[in-house]
Design a protein around this motif. Structure first.
Motif, mmCIF file in Angstrom:
data_model
loop_
_atom_site.group_PDB
_atom_site.id
_atom_site.type_symbol
_atom_site.label_atom_id
_atom_site.label_comp_id
_atom_site.label_asym_id
_atom_site.label_seq_id
_atom_site.Cartn_x
_atom_site.Cartn_y
_atom_site.Cartn_z
ATOM 1 N N ILE A 3 41.658 -87.921 -36.325
ATOM 2 C CA ILE A 3 40.868 -87.596 -35.216
ATOM 3 C C ILE A 3 41.177 -86.463 -34.330
ATOM 4 C CG2 ILE A 3 39.705 -88.296 -32.933
ATOM 5 C CD1 ILE A 3 39.223 -91.184 -34.414
ATOM 6 N N ARG A 4 42.564 -86.414 -34.009
ATOM 7 C CA ARG A 4 43.458 -85.533 -33.327
ATOM 8 C C ARG A 4 43.198 -84.106 -34.196
ATOM 9 N NH1 ARG A 4 47.690 -83.439 -34.648
ATOM 10 N NH2 ARG A 4 48.540 -85.270 -35.853
ATOM 11 N N GLU A 5 43.569 -84.208 -35.410
ATOM 12 C CA GLU A 5 43.407 -82.875 -35.959
ATOM 13 C C GLU A 5 42.128 -82.403 -36.107
ATOM 14 O OE1 GLU A 5 47.182 -83.914 -39.108
ATOM 15 O OE2 GLU A 5 45.007 -84.408 -39.716
ATOM 16 N N ARG A 6 41.018 -83.191 -36.132
ATOM 17 C CA ARG A 6 39.827 -82.601 -36.272
ATOM 18 C C ARG A 6 39.304 -82.173 -35.016
ATOM 19 N NH1 ARG A 6 35.447 -87.456 -36.883
ATOM 20 N NH2 ARG A 6 35.986 -87.639 -34.582
ATOM 21 N N THR A 7 39.889 -82.665 -33.736
ATOM 22 C CA THR A 7 39.323 -82.106 -32.257
ATOM 23 C C THR A 7 40.272 -80.824 -32.244
ATOM 24 O OG1 THR A 7 39.468 -84.284 -31.380
ATOM 25 C CG2 THR A 7 39.788 -82.635 -29.921
ATOM 26 N N GLU A 8 41.570 -80.797 -32.562
ATOM 27 C CA GLU A 8 42.235 -79.485 -32.472
ATOM 28 C C GLU A 8 41.463 -78.425 -33.370
ATOM 29 O OE1 GLU A 8 46.946 -81.430 -32.417
ATOM 30 O OE2 GLU A 8 45.916 -80.586 -34.244
ATOM 31 N N GLU A 9 41.040 -78.410 -34.381
ATOM 32 C CA GLU A 9 40.255 -77.811 -35.246
ATOM 33 C C GLU A 9 39.008 -77.355 -34.609
ATOM 34 O OE1 GLU A 9 39.861 -74.929 -38.081
ATOM 35 O OE2 GLU A 9 41.289 -76.387 -37.916
ATOM 36 N N LEU A 10 38.409 -78.134 -33.945
ATOM 37 C CA LEU A 10 37.080 -77.972 -33.079
ATOM 38 C C LEU A 10 37.521 -77.074 -31.999
ATOM 39 C CD1 LEU A 10 35.335 -81.185 -32.951
ATOM 40 C CD2 LEU A 10 34.392 -79.004 -34.111
ATOM 41 N N GLU A 11 38.633 -77.212 -31.245
ATOM 42 C CA GLU A 11 39.059 -76.184 -30.249
ATOM 43 C C GLU A 11 38.872 -74.673 -30.695
ATOM 44 O OE1 GLU A 11 41.860 -78.917 -27.547
ATOM 45 O OE2 GLU A 11 42.765 -77.666 -28.859
ATOM 46 N N TYR A 12 39.603 -74.367 -31.827
ATOM 47 C CA TYR A 12 39.480 -73.049 -32.311
ATOM 48 C C TYR A 12 38.155 -72.501 -32.639
ATOM 49 C CZ TYR A 12 44.492 -73.081 -32.537
ATOM 50 O OH TYR A 12 45.922 -72.784 -32.325
ATOM 51 N N GLN A 13 37.284 -73.508 -33.048
ATOM 52 C CA GLN A 13 35.798 -73.183 -33.381
ATOM 53 C C GLN A 13 34.959 -73.036 -32.091
ATOM 54 O OE1 GLN A 13 34.206 -75.939 -36.181
ATOM 55 N NE2 GLN A 13 36.118 -76.118 -37.243
ATOM 56 N N LEU A 14 35.192 -73.618 -31.102
ATOM 57 C CA LEU A 14 34.296 -73.809 -29.990
ATOM 58 C C LEU A 14 34.891 -73.092 -28.833
ATOM 59 C CD1 LEU A 14 33.017 -77.485 -30.232
ATOM 60 C CD2 LEU A 14 31.944 -75.339 -31.298
ATOM 61 N N LEU A 15 36.162 -73.054 -28.405
ATOM 62 C CA LEU A 15 36.693 -72.741 -27.031
ATOM 63 C C LEU A 15 36.730 -71.405 -27.253
ATOM 64 C CD1 LEU A 15 39.442 -75.394 -26.118
ATOM 65 C CD2 LEU A 15 36.880 -75.075 -25.456
ATOM 66 N N ALA A 16 37.024 -70.462 -26.149
ATOM 67 C CA ALA A 16 37.056 -68.951 -26.264
ATOM 68 C C ALA A 16 38.457 -68.848 -26.817
ATOM 69 C CB ALA A 16 37.004 -68.732 -24.737
ATOM 70 N N PRO A 17 38.660 -67.239 -27.373
ATOM 71 C CA PRO A 17 39.913 -66.978 -27.647
ATOM 72 C C PRO A 17 41.027 -67.391 -26.638
ATOM 73 C CG PRO A 17 38.197 -65.726 -28.554
ATOM 74 C CD PRO A 17 37.374 -66.376 -27.328
ATOM 75 N N GLN A 18 40.584 -66.927 -25.353
ATOM 76 C CA GLN A 18 41.657 -66.888 -24.453
ATOM 77 C C GLN A 18 42.032 -68.439 -23.993
ATOM 78 O OE1 GLN A 18 38.830 -65.330 -24.426
ATOM 79 N NE2 GLN A 18 38.972 -63.184 -23.625
ATOM 80 N N ALA A 19 41.351 -69.602 -24.520
ATOM 81 C CA ALA A 19 41.695 -70.688 -24.016
ATOM 82 C C ALA A 19 42.965 -71.264 -24.646
ATOM 83 C CB ALA A 19 40.458 -71.806 -24.440
ATOM 84 N N ALA A 20 43.654 -72.394 -23.880
ATOM 85 C CA ALA A 20 44.923 -72.726 -24.371
ATOM 86 C C ALA A 20 44.575 -73.774 -25.345
ATOM 87 C CB ALA A 20 45.680 -73.482 -23.084
ATOM 88 N N THR A 168 48.008 -70.160 -17.598
ATOM 89 C CA THR A 168 46.836 -70.488 -18.395
ATOM 90 C C THR A 168 45.932 -70.203 -17.435
ATOM 91 O OG1 THR A 168 46.750 -72.746 -17.956
ATOM 92 C CG2 THR A 168 48.006 -72.080 -19.938
ATOM 93 N N LEU A 169 44.635 -69.709 -18.165
ATOM 94 C CA LEU A 169 43.293 -69.868 -17.319
ATOM 95 C C LEU A 169 43.044 -71.145 -17.006
ATOM 96 C CD1 LEU A 169 41.400 -67.164 -19.351
ATOM 97 C CD2 LEU A 169 42.755 -66.948 -17.447
ATOM 98 N N GLU A 170 43.273 -72.137 -17.698
ATOM 99 C CA GLU A 170 42.964 -73.344 -17.157
ATOM 100 C C GLU A 170 43.725 -73.987 -15.728
ATOM 101 O OE1 GLU A 170 42.084 -73.205 -21.413
ATOM 102 O OE2 GLU A 170 43.818 -72.775 -20.307
ATOM 103 N N GLY A 171 44.937 -73.319 -15.846
ATOM 104 C CA GLY A 171 45.728 -73.654 -14.763
ATOM 105 C C GLY A 171 45.016 -73.001 -13.299
#
Length: 335
Positions: A3-20, A168-171
């Motif tokens: 599940i963690r690995e799937r979530t990590e992969e989704l971050e690269y697919q769904l989040l902006a390139p600038q996202a942490a 980070t932009l999140e910070g």
């Protein structure tokens, strides 16, 4: 793929390139990865389950009064987390990172709000709650082992206020969301307390943000998202920043430093000064967990950690135990 690995992969697919990205996050000490949670999700949970976070429910935001509907440091942190997540979602940045930073940003705050912080700064020569929050998660939690959070979360915590911007932009989202939250909910609490009435704010605040706290938060959040779409930075527009600054100046003059709350500030200061001096002179009465730290830090630092970590109610309880005669207390018979 778990599940963690799937979530990590989704971050690269769904989040902006600038996202942490949580997969790239690092810790000081390596840890075995969780099957279910990313590093940022795990940091969020570690903060949420910490003793310092639980104590926030009995630490003052502004009003040192009994009342179920006034904000505390805990409800403030939850409001900052929700505002931060909304902005992060709108910009396709990492919501889990913003949430972890927001929940942890005030865990080093003193009892009695900013009045307590001012007294601790006076007593120690330098005290800043953002630096103490970092100290709490890095060194003081878990019996001195710390929470071993990722560098991204720690950077956001220590730089949510002060001269340096988070990396980070999140910070940077949390840095502004913190101000959005406290301006709006401190205004709301001031209406409830009767220190302000509707219409008391500068007219430009109402003109820019709307008539009530719900409209105000929505306006500021919307401006943050719209002004930051290119993700070169995350910040309000110049006009909104100016009005927020005027809003903040008004709150300092009429609420935070107002004569109406002067007695509360004086009383809080008296309690903290007395406790700080007493524990410096009677170091042996501190809990064993704190006395053991003398091999690592000075007594003054340990007393600072202890007093800063007290809740409002426990600070008053300790003051009464130490300085107030037990008049009226019923002693149990010794037989």
């Amino acid at each position: 793929m778990n599940i963690r690995e799937r979530t990590e992969e989704l971050e690269y697919q769904l989040l902006a390139p600038q996202a942490a990205k949580s997969r790239a996050a690092k810790r000081k000490l390596p840890m075995e990865e969780c099957v279910f949670r990313t590093k940022f999700q795990r940091d969020r949970d570690r903060i949420l389950h910490s003793k310092s976070f639980r104590r926030l429910k009995r630490k003052t935001q502004v009003y040192i009064v009994a009342g179920d509907h006034y904000r505390t440091r805990m409800t403030h942190s939850l409001e900052v987390a929700q505002i931060s997540r909304t902005i992060a979602r709108g910009l396709r940045l990492n919501e889990d990172l913003t949430e972890a930073i927001a929940l942890g940003h005030d865990v080093g705050h003193t009892p009695f709000g900013h009045a307590g912080e001012a007294v601790m700064n006076e007593l120690t020569g330098h005290f800043a709650h953002n630096e103490q929050s970092l100290r709490v998660v890095e060194f003081l939690e878990k019996g001195g082992r710390g929470l071993n959070l990722t560098y991204e979360v720690k950077d956001g915590i220590v730089n949510h206020t002060g001269p340096h911007l988070p990396k980070t932009l999140e910070g940077r989202i949390v840095r502004t969301a913190d101000r959005i939250a406290y301006l709006c909910h401190d205004y709301d609490d001031s209406l409830r307390a009767g220190l302000l009435k509707e219409g008391d704010l500068p007219q430009e605040v109402y003109n820019c943000f709307g008539p009530d706290t719900s409209h105000m938060i929505t306006s500021m959040v919307g401006d943050m998202i719209e002004n930051s779409r290119e993700l070169k930075d995350v910040r309000p527009s110049r006009r909104v920043q100016e009005v927020m600054d005027h809003f903040r100046s008004f709150m300092f003059e009429h609420i935070y430093l107002s004569p109406a709350l002067a007695d509360e500030r004086r009383q809080a200061g008296f309690v903290l000064r007395a406790l700080y001096a007493y524990f410096l002179d009677h170091f042996e009465v501190l809990p064993e967990e704190f006395r053991q730290r003398e091999k690592r830090w000075s007594r003054s630092q340990i007393v600072t950690d202890y007093v800063a970590g007290l809740t409002d109610s426990y600070a008053v309880q300790r003051f009464n135990e130490i300085f107030v005669p037990p008049v009226g207390r019923v002693l149990k018979a010794g037989f």
